[in-house]
Write a protein that holds these residues in place. Sequence first.
Motif, PDB file in Angstrom:
ATOM      1  N   VAL A   1       0.839  -1.202   0.000  1.00 56.91           N
ATOM      2  CA  VAL A   1       0.000   0.000   0.000  1.00 56.91           C
ATOM      3  C   VAL A   1       0.875   1.253   0.000  1.00 56.91           C
ATOM      4  N   ILE A   2       1.917   1.262   0.807  1.00 53.04           N
ATOM      5  CA  ILE A   2       2.821   2.414   0.860  1.00 53.04           C
ATOM      6  C   ILE A   2       3.483   2.632  -0.493  1.00 53.04           C
ATOM      7  N   ALA A   3       3.995   1.560  -1.084  1.00 55.61           N
ATOM      8  CA  ALA A   3       4.662   1.668  -2.386  1.00 55.61           C
ATOM      9  C   ALA A   3       3.707   2.171  -3.461  1.00 55.61           C
ATOM     10  N   SER A   4       2.477   1.659  -3.446  1.00 59.08           N
ATOM     11  CA  SER A   4       1.484   2.094  -4.429  1.00 59.08           C
ATOM     12  C   SER A   4       1.161   3.566  -4.256  1.00 59.08           C
ATOM     13  N   GLY A   5       1.016   3.996  -3.000  1.00 63.70           N
ATOM     14  CA  GLY A   5       0.728   5.397  -2.750  1.00 63.70           C
ATOM     15  C   GLY A   5       1.860   6.306  -3.172  1.00 63.70           C
ATOM     16  N   LEU A   6       3.074   5.921  -2.883  1.00 59.14           N
ATOM     17  CA  LEU A   6       4.228   6.724  -3.287  1.00 59.14           C
ATOM     18  C   LEU A   6       4.316   6.823  -4.802  1.00 59.14           C
ATOM     19  N   ALA A   7       4.024   5.719  -5.481  1.00 59.83           N
ATOM     20  CA  ALA A   7       4.055   5.710  -6.947  1.00 59.83           C
ATOM     21  C   ALA A   7       2.994   6.629  -7.536  1.00 59.83           C
ATOM     22  N   SER A   8       1.920   6.848  -6.761  1.00 61.79           N
ATOM     23  CA  SER A   8       0.835   7.726  -7.225  1.00 61.79           C
ATOM     24  C   SER A   8       1.047   9.172  -6.822  1.00 61.79           C
ATOM     25  N   GLY A   9       2.150   9.449  -6.117  1.00 61.33           N
ATOM     26  CA  GLY A   9       2.464  10.826  -5.767  1.00 61.33           C
ATOM     27  C   GLY A   9       2.234  11.208  -4.324  1.00 61.33           C
ATOM     28  N   ASP A  10       1.923  10.231  -3.435  1.00 59.13           N
ATOM     29  CA  ASP A  10       1.777  10.554  -2.019  1.00 59.13           C
ATOM     30  C   ASP A  10       3.078  11.122  -1.460  1.00 59.13           C
ATOM     31  N   ASP A  11       2.953  12.040  -0.533  1.00 61.11           N
ATOM     32  CA  ASP A  11       4.109  12.705   0.074  1.00 61.11           C
ATOM     33  C   ASP A  11       4.718  11.797   1.145  1.00 61.11           C
ATOM     34  N   PRO A  12       5.967  11.346   0.969  1.00 54.62           N
ATOM     35  CA  PRO A  12       6.558  10.477   1.989  1.00 54.62           C
ATOM     36  C   PRO A  12       6.756  11.172   3.320  1.00 54.62           C
ATOM     37  N   GLU A  13       6.977  12.480   3.312  1.00 51.50           N
ATOM     38  CA  GLU A  13       7.160  13.206   4.570  1.00 51.50           C
ATOM     39  C   GLU A  13       5.871  13.218   5.379  1.00 51.50           C
ATOM     40  N   GLU A  14       4.740  13.361   4.710  1.00 54.10           N
ATOM     41  CA  GLU A  14       3.463  13.312   5.414  1.00 54.10           C
ATOM     42  C   GLU A  14       3.205  11.927   5.992  1.00 54.10           C
ATOM     43  N   ALA A  15       3.643  10.899   5.296  1.00 51.12           N
ATOM     44  CA  ALA A  15       3.452   9.536   5.799  1.00 51.12           C
ATOM     45  C   ALA A  15       4.265   9.306   7.070  1.00 51.12           C
ATOM     46  N   VAL A  16       5.518   9.757   7.065  1.00 49.52           N
ATOM     47  CA  VAL A  16       6.360   9.598   8.251  1.00 49.52           C
ATOM     48  C   VAL A  16       5.812  10.448   9.399  1.00 49.52           C
ATOM     49  N   ARG A  17       5.330  11.630   9.075  1.00 51.57           N
ATOM     50  CA  ARG A  17       4.736  12.481  10.108  1.00 51.57           C
ATOM     51  C   ARG A  17       3.516  11.802  10.736  1.00 51.57           C
ATOM     52  N   ALA A  18       2.697  11.180   9.929  1.00 47.53           N
ATOM     53  CA  ALA A  18       1.521  10.468  10.456  1.00 47.53           C
ATOM     54  C   ALA A  18       1.942   9.356  11.408  1.00 47.53           C
ATOM     55  N   ALA A  19       3.016   8.653  11.075  1.00 44.61           N
ATOM     56  CA  ALA A  19       3.502   7.577  11.948  1.00 44.61           C
ATOM     57  C   ALA A  19       3.968   8.139  13.286  1.00 44.61           C
ATOM     58  N   ARG A  20       4.695   9.261  13.246  1.00 44.58           N
ATOM     59  CA  ARG A  20       5.169   9.886  14.491  1.00 44.58           C
ATOM     60  C   ARG A  20       4.004  10.363  15.346  1.00 44.58           C
ATOM     61  N   LEU A  21       3.035  11.006  14.717  1.00 44.57           N
ATOM     62  CA  LEU A  21       1.901  11.533  15.478  1.00 44.57           C
ATOM     63  C   LEU A  21       1.067  10.398  16.073  1.00 44.57           C
ATOM     64  N   LEU A  22       0.840   9.347  15.310  1.00 41.42           N
ATOM     65  CA  LEU A  22       0.068   8.229  15.851  1.00 41.42           C
ATOM     66  C   LEU A  22       0.769   7.640  17.072  1.00 41.42           C
ATOM     67  N   HIS A  23       2.103   7.568  17.011  1.00 40.67           N
ATOM     68  CA  HIS A  23       2.856   7.073  18.160  1.00 40.67           C
ATOM     69  C   HIS A  23       2.680   7.989  19.370  1.00 40.67           C
ATOM     70  N   ALA A  24       2.750   9.293  19.146  1.00 33.73           N
ATOM     71  CA  ALA A  24       2.586  10.248  20.246  1.00 33.73           C
ATOM     72  C   ALA A  24       1.200  10.115  20.874  1.00 33.73           C
ATOM     73  N   TYR A  25       0.190   9.881  20.055  1.00 32.49           N
ATOM     74  CA  TYR A  25      -1.168   9.771  20.576  1.00 32.49           C
ATOM     75  C   TYR A  25      -1.398   8.429  21.273  1.00 32.49           C
ATOM     76  N   GLU A  26      -0.700   7.400  20.830  1.00 30.87           N
ATOM     77  CA  GLU A  26      -0.769   6.137  21.576  1.00 30.87           C
ATOM     78  C   GLU A  26      -0.113   6.294  22.945  1.00 30.87           C
ATOM     79  N   THR A  27       1.000   6.994  22.991  1.00 33.32           N
ATOM     80  CA  THR A  27       1.652   7.278  24.272  1.00 33.32           C
ATOM     81  C   THR A  27       0.715   8.035  25.198  1.00 33.32           C
ATOM     82  N   ALA A  28      -0.035   8.996  24.646  1.00 30.83           N
ATOM     83  CA  ALA A  28      -0.995   9.761  25.449  1.00 30.83           C
ATOM     84  C   ALA A  28      -2.078   8.852  26.021  1.00 30.83           C
ATOM     85  N   PHE A  29      -2.477   7.848  25.269  1.00 26.89           N
ATOM     86  CA  PHE A  29      -3.461   6.888  25.761  1.00 26.89           C
ATOM     87  C   PHE A  29      -2.961   6.194  27.023  1.00 26.89           C
ATOM     88  N   TRP A  30      -1.774   5.619  26.959  1.00 27.06           N
ATOM     89  CA  TRP A  30      -1.237   4.911  28.126  1.00 27.06           C
ATOM     90  C   TRP A  30      -1.018   5.864  29.297  1.00 27.06           C
TER      91      TRP A  30
END
Length: 220
Positions: free
Chosen positions: A183-212
């Motif tokens: 899915v990631i490779a397909s999205g990148l091939a279609s023009g998805d921004d890799p920086e936004e993808a990495v940012r989403a991963a970081r933010l999701l981690h921060a919000y999981e930390t907030a849960f605990w």
Amino acid sequence: MSGHTATELAARARRQIADATTPNRFVDVLESGGMPRERLIWLAAEEYRIVGSDRRSFALLAARFPEAPAGELFLGLAQGEGRALALLDDFAAALGESDENLSAYEPRPFAQVYPAYLAQRAAFGTASEVALAMLANLEEWGAYCSRTARALRAHYGFQEKDVGFFTFFAGSPPGFEEQALDVIASGLASGDDPEEAVRAARLLHAYETAFWDALVDGLP
């Protein structure tokens, strides 16, 4: 973009998450045997809302991105959340809590930022953002669930059936990493921004930390 690029992006996101990871005090206290029963009810009730929300988020993603490989990935994740909800009932029942009690529970705001962010990305984000965020965070989430299941059995009298929700999430679904990378490779091939993808991963981690952190807030 090649699948190799997706693999490198996943490795980068995982490195950044590892650098931002701090000890999980909730799980640490749980493993010490000192977690108040009330906080176990919080855990069940917060997860009740989170899993229900995440199931809808993944269903929305499957509708937004129905073509392979994204459609299959998100539909499978939605189905997995449905299975998790059934398993969560066993944990709640072992605590003496009904679905009505879980629904009436007043959620902690910072325990719910994770599903709120996932819902935002489900509505407005790209398939590659969500796939990378889930992939990069899955190992840590699974490890916490595995530790939680062991601690509940060892120190709080729960049986294997009671902790099935946590053992369900302790390991990744078969083939998940390969699907997510596709899915990631397909999205990148279609023009998805890799920086936004990495940012989403970081933010999701921060919000999981907030849960605990929300679950252990106020404990000595």
